[in-house]
Write a protein that holds these residues in place. Structure first.
Motif, PDB file in Angstrom:
ATOM      1  N   LEU A 286       0.835  -1.208   0.000  1.00 19.57           N
ATOM      2  CA  LEU A 286       0.000   0.000   0.000  1.00 19.57           C
ATOM      3  C   LEU A 286       0.868   1.256   0.000  1.00 19.57           C
ATOM      4  O   LEU A 286       0.627   2.192  -0.771  1.00 19.57           O
ATOM      5  CB  LEU A 286      -0.931   0.005   1.211  1.00 19.57           C
ATOM      6  N   LEU A 287       1.907   1.277   0.841  1.00 19.01           N
ATOM      7  CA  LEU A 287       2.795   2.447   0.905  1.00 19.01           C
ATOM      8  C   LEU A 287       3.545   2.650  -0.416  1.00 19.01           C
ATOM      9  O   LEU A 287       3.705   3.785  -0.871  1.00 19.01           O
ATOM     10  CB  LEU A 287       3.783   2.305   2.055  1.00 19.01           C
ATOM     11  N   LEU A 288       3.995   1.572  -1.031  1.00 14.73           N
ATOM     12  CA  LEU A 288       4.691   1.692  -2.317  1.00 14.73           C
ATOM     13  C   LEU A 288       3.752   2.221  -3.393  1.00 14.73           C
ATOM     14  O   LEU A 288       4.149   3.044  -4.229  1.00 14.73           O
ATOM     15  CB  LEU A 288       5.279   0.336  -2.728  1.00 14.73           C
ATOM     16  N   THR A 289       2.516   1.776  -3.372  1.00 12.69           N
ATOM     17  CA  THR A 289       1.524   2.264  -4.339  1.00 12.69           C
ATOM     18  C   THR A 289       1.247   3.743  -4.122  1.00 12.69           C
ATOM     19  O   THR A 289       1.216   4.523  -5.072  1.00 12.69           O
ATOM     20  CB  THR A 289       0.220   1.449  -4.210  1.00 12.69           C
ATOM     21  N   GLU A 290       1.059   4.139  -2.865  1.00 14.59           N
ATOM     22  CA  GLU A 290       0.825   5.551  -2.554  1.00 14.59           C
ATOM     23  C   GLU A 290       2.029   6.398  -2.962  1.00 14.59           C
ATOM     24  O   GLU A 290       1.871   7.493  -3.498  1.00 14.59           O
ATOM     25  CB  GLU A 290       0.534   5.736  -1.065  1.00 14.59           C
ATOM     26  N   ASN A 291       3.231   5.899  -2.710  1.00 16.05           N
ATOM     27  CA  ASN A 291       4.450   6.612  -3.082  1.00 16.05           C
ATOM     28  C   ASN A 291       4.497   6.822  -4.595  1.00 16.05           C
ATOM     29  O   ASN A 291       4.805   7.919  -5.064  1.00 16.05           O
ATOM     30  CB  ASN A 291       5.681   5.838  -2.602  1.00 16.05           C
ATOM     31  N   GLY A 292       4.184   5.795  -5.350  1.00 19.06           N
ATOM     32  CA  GLY A 292       4.179   5.908  -6.813  1.00 19.06           C
ATOM     33  C   GLY A 292       3.161   6.925  -7.290  1.00 19.06           C
ATOM     34  O   GLY A 292       3.428   7.708  -8.205  1.00 19.06           O
ATOM     35  N   THR A 293       1.998   6.924  -6.657  1.00 18.06           N
ATOM     36  CA  THR A 293       0.942   7.874  -7.024  1.00 18.06           C
ATOM     37  C   THR A 293       1.389   9.303  -6.721  1.00 18.06           C
ATOM     38  O   THR A 293       1.239  10.199  -7.558  1.00 18.06           O
ATOM     39  CB  THR A 293      -0.356   7.552  -6.264  1.00 18.06           C
TER      40      THR A 293
END
Length: 83
Positions: free
Chosen positions: A24-31
């Motif tokens: 989830l954190l990696l996805t948010e970071n990418g966004t």
């Protein structure tokens, strides 16, 4: 020391929760990186357009241009982009 079955299942569940949180954190970071890049690109275009057409840029205008481009430079540094 003996490990009981309940200990390993709770450890496995905790690892699974931590993996899910990391994803989830990696996805948010990418966004957020994508949004920051878009904002930096748009701001750079706007500033460049504002100063385009000036045949001779006076020193005070150049200082203003550099000042206005500072957030773009900071965003690009945060994204790891080179100028």
């Amino acid at each position: 020391m003996q490990i009981e079955a309940s200990d390993t299942s709770s450890t496995t569940a905790e690892v699974t929760r931590m993996k899910a949180k990391l994803i989830l954190l990696l996805t948010e970071n990418g966004t957020l990186r994508s949004i920051l890049k878009e904002c930096a690109d748009d701001l750079e275009d706007e500033i460049t357009d504002r100063f385009r057409g000036s045949q001779n840029i006076y020193p005070d205008e150049m200082r203003r241009f550099d000042r206005d481009m500072e957030p773009v430079k900071k965003a690009r540094e945060a994204l790891g982009e080179k100028e």
